[in-house]
Design a protein around this motif. Sequence first.
Motif, PDB file in Angstrom:
ATOM      1  N   ALA A  49       0.941  -1.155   0.019  1.00 20.41           N
ATOM      2  CA  ALA A  49       0.006  -0.161  -0.058  1.00 20.41           C
ATOM      3  C   ALA A  49       0.754   1.224  -0.032  1.00 20.41           C
ATOM      4  CB  ALA A  49      -0.891   0.014   1.297  1.00 20.41           C
ATOM      5  N   GLY A  50       2.076   0.984   0.274  1.00 15.90           N
ATOM      6  CA  GLY A  50       3.057   2.292   0.561  1.00 15.90           C
ATOM      7  C   GLY A  50       4.109   2.178  -0.541  1.00 15.90           C
ATOM      8  N   GLN A  51       5.381   2.079  -0.112  1.00 19.71           N
ATOM      9  CA  GLN A  51       6.634   2.000  -0.818  1.00 19.71           C
ATOM     10  C   GLN A  51       6.873   1.200  -1.832  1.00 19.71           C
ATOM     11  OE1 GLN A  51       6.528   0.952   2.300  1.00 19.71           O
ATOM     12  NE2 GLN A  51       8.271  -0.239   2.871  1.00 19.71           N
ATOM     13  N   LEU A  52       5.952   0.016  -1.705  1.00 22.70           N
ATOM     14  CA  LEU A  52       6.305  -1.071  -2.757  1.00 22.70           C
ATOM     15  C   LEU A  52       5.171  -0.725  -3.879  1.00 22.70           C
ATOM     16  CD1 LEU A  52       7.662  -4.137  -0.655  1.00 22.70           C
ATOM     17  CD2 LEU A  52       8.809  -2.460  -2.086  1.00 22.70           C
ATOM     18  N   ARG A  53       4.234   0.064  -3.653  1.00 17.73           N
ATOM     19  CA  ARG A  53       3.114   0.077  -4.867  1.00 17.73           C
ATOM     20  C   ARG A  53       3.739   0.291  -6.177  1.00 17.73           C
ATOM     21  NH1 ARG A  53      -2.136   3.108  -3.884  1.00 17.73           N
ATOM     22  NH2 ARG A  53      -2.758   0.906  -3.095  1.00 17.73           N
ATOM     23  N   GLY A  54       3.298  -0.440  -7.053  1.00 20.92           N
ATOM     24  CA  GLY A  54       3.848  -0.188  -8.493  1.00 20.92           C
ATOM     25  C   GLY A  54       5.119  -0.625  -8.651  1.00 20.92           C
ATOM     26  N   THR A  55       5.646  -1.996  -7.847  1.00 20.82           N
ATOM     27  CA  THR A  55       6.732  -2.659  -7.994  1.00 20.82           C
ATOM     28  C   THR A  55       6.377  -4.000  -8.435  1.00 20.82           C
ATOM     29  OG1 THR A  55       7.189  -3.081  -5.839  1.00 20.82           O
ATOM     30  CG2 THR A  55       7.844  -0.800  -6.701  1.00 20.82           C
ATOM     31  N   ARG A  56       7.644  -4.312  -8.803  1.00 23.58           N
ATOM     32  CA  ARG A  56       7.736  -6.025  -9.188  1.00 23.58           C
ATOM     33  C   ARG A  56       8.987  -6.536  -8.633  1.00 23.58           C
ATOM     34  NH1 ARG A  56       9.789  -8.067 -13.835  1.00 23.58           N
ATOM     35  NH2 ARG A  56      10.617  -6.740 -14.967  1.00 23.58           N
ATOM     36  N   ARG A  57       8.903  -7.831  -8.391  1.00 27.59           N
ATOM     37  CA  ARG A  57      10.404  -8.635  -7.909  1.00 27.59           C
ATOM     38  C   ARG A  57      10.921  -9.264  -9.235  1.00 27.59           C
ATOM     39  NH1 ARG A  57      13.917  -7.386  -4.180  1.00 27.59           N
ATOM     40  NH2 ARG A  57      14.305  -9.604  -3.481  1.00 27.59           N
ATOM     41  N   VAL A  58      12.221  -9.456  -9.515  1.00 25.91           N
ATOM     42  CA  VAL A  58      12.961  -9.936 -10.637  1.00 25.91           C
ATOM     43  C   VAL A  58      13.794 -10.636  -9.595  1.00 25.91           C
ATOM     44  CG1 VAL A  58      14.227  -9.906 -12.592  1.00 25.91           C
ATOM     45  CG2 VAL A  58      12.644  -7.978 -12.076  1.00 25.91           C
ATOM     46  N   HIS A  59      13.427 -12.022 -10.066  1.00 29.52           N
ATOM     47  CA  HIS A  59      14.345 -13.216  -9.383  1.00 29.52           C
ATOM     48  C   HIS A  59      15.108 -14.027 -10.485  1.00 29.52           C
ATOM     49  CE1 HIS A  59      12.308 -12.596  -5.617  1.00 29.52           C
ATOM     50  NE2 HIS A  59      11.245 -12.615  -6.436  1.00 29.52           N
ATOM     51  N   GLN A  60      16.264 -14.472 -10.065  1.00 29.73           N
ATOM     52  CA  GLN A  60      17.123 -15.375 -10.818  1.00 29.73           C
ATOM     53  C   GLN A  60      17.515 -16.717  -9.772  1.00 29.73           C
ATOM     54  OE1 GLN A  60      20.730 -13.444 -12.153  1.00 29.73           O
ATOM     55  NE2 GLN A  60      19.574 -12.492 -13.932  1.00 29.73           N
ATOM     56  N   LEU A  61      17.095 -17.674  -9.978  1.00 36.34           N
ATOM     57  CA  LEU A  61      17.287 -18.864  -9.060  1.00 36.34           C
ATOM     58  C   LEU A  61      18.734 -19.216  -9.128  1.00 36.34           C
ATOM     59  CD1 LEU A  61      15.704 -20.843  -7.441  1.00 36.34           C
ATOM     60  CD2 LEU A  61      15.479 -22.251  -9.292  1.00 36.34           C
ATOM     61  N   GLN A  62      19.632 -19.180  -7.977  1.00 34.98           N
ATOM     62  CA  GLN A  62      20.830 -19.396  -7.862  1.00 34.98           C
ATOM     63  C   GLN A  62      21.267 -20.997  -7.379  1.00 34.98           C
ATOM     64  OE1 GLN A  62      23.557 -16.723  -8.648  1.00 34.98           O
ATOM     65  NE2 GLN A  62      21.601 -16.291  -9.401  1.00 34.98           N
ATOM     66  N   ARG A  70      18.845 -14.393  -6.534  1.00 33.61           N
ATOM     67  CA  ARG A  70      19.423 -13.174  -6.913  1.00 33.61           C
ATOM     68  C   ARG A  70      18.254 -12.326  -7.074  1.00 33.61           C
ATOM     69  NH1 ARG A  70      23.718 -11.504 -11.510  1.00 33.61           N
ATOM     70  NH2 ARG A  70      24.243  -9.436 -10.723  1.00 33.61           N
ATOM     71  N   SER A  71      17.856 -11.450  -6.461  1.00 37.88           N
ATOM     72  CA  SER A  71      16.596 -10.632  -6.504  1.00 37.88           C
ATOM     73  C   SER A  71      16.688  -9.142  -6.420  1.00 37.88           C
ATOM     74  CB  SER A  71      15.504 -11.008  -5.615  1.00 37.88           C
ATOM     75  OG  SER A  71      15.495 -12.465  -5.422  1.00 37.88           O
ATOM     76  N   ALA A  72      16.027  -8.679  -7.264  1.00 40.11           N
ATOM     77  CA  ALA A  72      15.912  -6.936  -7.320  1.00 40.11           C
ATOM     78  C   ALA A  72      14.223  -6.462  -7.250  1.00 40.11           C
ATOM     79  CB  ALA A  72      16.465  -6.456  -8.411  1.00 40.11           C
ATOM     80  N   THR A  73      14.000  -5.407  -6.780  1.00 46.84           N
ATOM     81  CA  THR A  73      12.642  -4.938  -6.843  1.00 46.84           C
ATOM     82  C   THR A  73      12.812  -3.503  -7.811  1.00 46.84           C
ATOM     83  OG1 THR A  73      12.259  -5.164  -4.518  1.00 46.84           O
ATOM     84  CG2 THR A  73      11.025  -3.520  -5.692  1.00 46.84           C
ATOM     85  N   VAL A  74      11.809  -3.571  -8.862  1.00 45.57           N
ATOM     86  CA  VAL A  74      11.933  -2.641 -10.119  1.00 45.57           C
ATOM     87  C   VAL A  74      10.428  -1.943 -10.266  1.00 45.57           C
ATOM     88  CG1 VAL A  74      13.803  -3.800 -11.332  1.00 45.57           C
ATOM     89  CG2 VAL A  74      11.423  -4.295 -11.737  1.00 45.57           C
ATOM     90  N   PRO A  75      10.533  -0.977 -10.628  1.00 39.42           N
ATOM     91  CA  PRO A  75       9.130  -0.295 -10.942  1.00 39.42           C
ATOM     92  C   PRO A  75       8.495  -1.213 -11.991  1.00 39.42           C
ATOM     93  CG  PRO A  75      10.858   1.415 -11.183  1.00 39.42           C
ATOM     94  CD  PRO A  75      11.501   0.097 -10.958  1.00 39.42           C
ATOM     95  N   ALA A  76       7.211  -1.710 -11.776  1.00 40.52           N
ATOM     96  CA  ALA A  76       6.456  -2.449 -12.696  1.00 40.52           C
ATOM     97  C   ALA A  76       6.595  -2.218 -14.295  1.00 40.52           C
ATOM     98  CB  ALA A  76       4.989  -2.363 -12.374  1.00 40.52           C
TER      99      ALA A  76
END
Length: 108
Positions: free
Chosen positions: A64-77, A92-98
């Motif tokens: 509802a706040g700081q993560l609104r409009g984001t998504r997670r990208v994951h690379q399975l290590q 290996r993961s990162a949060t990026v704008p949707a």
Amino acid sequence: MSSSTTVGDVQAVQAAIDAVSEAWAAGDAEAFISHYASEATAVLPGFALLSRAVIRTAMAAAFAGQLRGTRRVHQLQSVRFLDDTTAIVITRSATVPATDPAPPADTW
């Protein structure tokens, strides 16, 4: 992988990660925690969320706040199965704008 672990087992882990990522992108805390055990712990930089209920509450607030409009990208290590129902998974993961197709190179 242990001798009894199959490619299908690793694919099932990837499918769970994908489902959690889809829930993140949708901002859906209930769907996000649906793959977590009740006694789950989420370890994040600087803090830990020590139960499924705590994870749900924290993620609902974040979505509802700081993560609104984001998504997670994951690379399975790696995936290490401890038994038939438990795995240690490193991504290996990162949060990026949707709207971003991938994280910036300096994020990784």
